[in-house]
Design a protein around this motif. Structure first.
Motif, short mmCIF file in Angstrom:
data_model
loop_
_atom_site.label_atom_id
_atom_site.label_comp_id
_atom_site.label_asym_id
_atom_site.label_seq_id
_atom_site.Cartn_x
_atom_site.Cartn_y
_atom_site.Cartn_z
N PRO A 1 -92.58 48.07 -28.09
CA PRO A 1 -93.84 48.85 -28.11
C PRO A 1 -94.73 48.90 -29.56
O PRO A 1 -95.74 49.49 -29.43
CB PRO A 1 -93.50 50.19 -27.45
N MET A 2 -94.17 48.33 -30.43
CA MET A 2 -94.81 48.57 -31.83
C MET A 2 -96.14 47.81 -31.94
O MET A 2 -97.26 48.38 -32.59
CB MET A 2 -93.86 47.76 -33.00
N ASN A 3 -96.46 47.03 -31.00
CA ASN A 3 -97.71 46.19 -31.05
C ASN A 3 -98.64 46.70 -29.75
O ASN A 3 -99.45 45.95 -29.31
CB ASN A 3 -97.46 44.74 -31.06
N ALA A 4 -98.04 47.59 -28.90
CA ALA A 4 -98.66 47.81 -27.70
C ALA A 4 -99.64 48.96 -27.82
O ALA A 4 -99.31 50.33 -28.32
CB ALA A 4 -97.83 48.40 -26.58
N ASP A 5 -100.94 48.90 -27.39
CA ASP A 5 -101.85 50.01 -27.70
C ASP A 5 -101.79 51.26 -26.99
O ASP A 5 -101.84 52.19 -27.70
CB ASP A 5 -103.37 49.51 -27.48
N LYS A 6 -101.27 50.99 -25.86
CA LYS A 6 -100.91 52.30 -24.90
C LYS A 6 -99.78 52.94 -25.49
O LYS A 6 -99.87 54.33 -25.46
CB LYS A 6 -100.70 51.63 -23.42
N ASP A 7 -98.63 52.26 -25.71
CA ASP A 7 -97.26 53.01 -26.28
C ASP A 7 -97.80 53.70 -27.56
O ASP A 7 -97.27 54.97 -28.04
CB ASP A 7 -96.36 52.17 -26.47
N SER A 8 -98.61 53.05 -28.30
CA SER A 8 -99.01 53.80 -29.63
C SER A 8 -99.75 55.22 -29.44
O SER A 8 -99.66 55.88 -30.23
CB SER A 8 -99.71 52.66 -30.52
N VAL B 1 -98.50 55.30 -37.08
CA VAL B 1 -99.15 53.98 -36.52
C VAL B 1 -100.33 53.74 -37.33
O VAL B 1 -100.83 54.49 -38.38
CB VAL B 1 -99.84 54.54 -35.15
N GLU B 2 -101.02 52.57 -37.07
CA GLU B 2 -102.21 52.04 -37.83
C GLU B 2 -103.15 51.38 -37.01
O GLU B 2 -102.60 50.98 -35.55
CB GLU B 2 -101.85 51.21 -38.87
N SER B 3 -104.42 51.54 -37.10
CA SER B 3 -105.44 51.00 -36.20
C SER B 3 -105.69 49.66 -36.85
O SER B 3 -105.74 49.22 -37.83
CB SER B 3 -106.67 52.02 -36.42
N TYR B 4 -106.23 48.80 -35.74
CA TYR B 4 -107.04 47.37 -35.99
C TYR B 4 -107.66 47.10 -35.11
O TYR B 4 -107.95 47.69 -33.81
CB TYR B 4 -105.57 46.58 -36.20
N VAL B 5 -108.46 46.06 -35.31
CA VAL B 5 -109.40 45.31 -34.46
C VAL B 5 -108.75 44.18 -33.63
O VAL B 5 -108.30 43.21 -34.22
CB VAL B 5 -110.74 44.83 -34.98
N GLY B 6 -108.65 44.52 -32.34
CA GLY B 6 -108.14 43.29 -31.48
C GLY B 6 -109.04 42.05 -31.21
O GLY B 6 -110.03 42.27 -31.85
N GLN B 7 -108.48 41.15 -30.56
CA GLN B 7 -109.12 40.06 -30.27
C GLN B 7 -110.41 40.19 -29.58
O GLN B 7 -111.51 39.48 -29.47
CB GLN B 7 -108.35 38.99 -29.57
N ASP B 8 -110.31 41.53 -28.72
CA ASP B 8 -111.61 41.66 -27.92
C ASP B 8 -112.51 42.45 -28.59
O ASP B 8 -113.64 42.79 -27.92
CB ASP B 8 -111.04 42.65 -26.50
N LYS C 1 -107.79 49.19 -31.85
CA LYS C 1 -106.64 49.40 -31.11
C LYS C 1 -105.46 49.89 -32.10
O LYS C 1 -105.78 50.04 -33.23
CB LYS C 1 -105.93 47.95 -30.52
N PHE C 2 -104.30 50.41 -31.39
CA PHE C 2 -103.30 50.92 -32.39
C PHE C 2 -102.06 50.34 -32.27
O PHE C 2 -101.62 49.67 -31.02
CB PHE C 2 -103.09 52.68 -32.06
#
Length: 348
Positions: free
Chosen positions: A168-175, A189-196, A200-201
């Motif tokens: 779940p480390m890369n899963a936005d919902k789990d984070s 956790v950390e935030s980032y901008v997804g491909q869309d 996301k977190f």
């Protein structure tokens, strides 16, 4: 269990038998029986990468399949898998026997520690099979384990998965669930901008490999290393170490078996399984499973035991009714399976 049933099929019934798709994920066997040539380990992948194998003549149900039985199928995987497989009814596998093919074994996913760490803690009055004795404000369990720097710092890190590569480390919902339940740990956790283009977190691992719990984030030397493979079991431990103030560092590596045998680490594992029979593991016990919490995405209690089932190629019952009936009546006992695995390890 697959090896045990392989012996039965070969030595008792005389069938040429092979164990296929040894991925550790039962989804692969289900999709293989349906004629999928690719190894599917997640039902979500099926629509994109499942190429159906050749058929015989014009009958789309008469596929050439190389997998005919899936033994010890965890019911955990069935809802999503069967939702897709039901769209190709001529290829959908069938459960073997009553009770959805119940094999008679309750499988367990859990956290474990090596016996030598447990015994050393016992000598000092620490019961390291109980989660309470990992509370960093009261105890120092790290001295009974390898340090992070001792854990195979060359080979391990070379083959370690990065946090951003597995759930779940890369899963936005789990984070987001982690943040929702533990708002006091925004640094987890950390935030980032997804491909869309959306924010996301994901879990924050400063070195790209280890996720450090709040109890040892300021001092890595206090962390007890916890190891898994492909991110399996992260949801089992992630919330617990924060909720119970446990000083734990989590990582995932493809060579987890070697790492676990050569170091004193906590780990994720499931039973029955042959990989760690010779390691001498002791289960770390947490509060009893609470369904309501798990449905809310909060995993501070144990996971529920999982029923195991028998599934077969839908044409196997007609092609080999005697074999089908034999497996239909087959039941296993968990203690017996573990004893057989230990005996086989001793023979090897």
């Amino acid at each position: 269990n697959g090896e045990i049933f392989k012996l039965l099929a070969e030595e008792v019934f005389g069938f040429e038998t092979a164990v296929t798709y040894r991925t550790g994920v039962v989804v692969a066997g289900l999709f293989s029986m349906a004629g999928c040539q690719s190894i599917i380990t997640n039902p979500i992948e099926a629509e994109d990468v499942c190429e159906l194998s050749a058929t015989v003549g014009s009958d789309p149900g008469a596929l050439i399949a190389r997998t005919h039985l899936n033994i010890e199928t965890w019911d955990f995987y069935l809802p999503e898998s069967m939702a897709y497989l039901s769209t190709i009814p001529s290829r959908t596998p069938l459960s073997i026997g009553a009770g959805q093919g119940d094999l008679g074994i309750q499988a367990v996913s859990a956290n474990w520690l090596p016996h030598e760490s447990f015994e050393a803690g016992m000598q000092d009055g620490l019961f390291l099979d109980q989660y309470r004795f990992y509370n960093a404000s009261l105890f120092s369990p790290e001295k009974y384990f390898s340090t992070l720097d001792e854990v195979n710092t060359s080979e391990f890190f070379a083959s370690a998965s990065r946090c951003v590569e597995y759930p779940p480390m890369n899963a936005d919902k789990d984070s987001r669930d982690y943040l929702r339940h533990f708002p006091e740990d925004p640094d987890g956790v950390e935030s980032y901008v997804g491909q869309d283009g959306q924010t996301k977190f994901r879990g924050r691992c400063d070195d790209g490999v280890w996720w450090l719990s709040p109890a040892c984030r300021a001092n890595r030397s206090k962390c007890v290393p916890w190891i898994s493979v492909a991110g399996y079991g992260y949801s089992i431990i992630w919330h617990k170490v924060t909720a119970f103030n446990m000083a734990v560092a989590m990582a995932s590596t493809n060579n987890w078996v070697d790492v676990i045998y050569s170091n004193r680490v906590m780990q994720y594992a499931w039973i029955p399984d042959a990989a760690f029979v010779a390691r001498g593991l002791v289960q770390v016990l947490f509060p009893r499973y609470t369904q309501e919490q798990h449905l809310d995405g909060l995993y501070v209690t144990e996971f529920a035991q999982v029923k195991t089932q028998k599934w077969g190629h839908r044409d196997l019952q007609t092609a080999e009714p005697f074999l089908w009936t034999t497996f239909e009546n087959a039941q296993m006992n968990l203690r017996l399976v573990i004893d057989l695995l230990v005996e086989q390890q001793d023979l090897d």
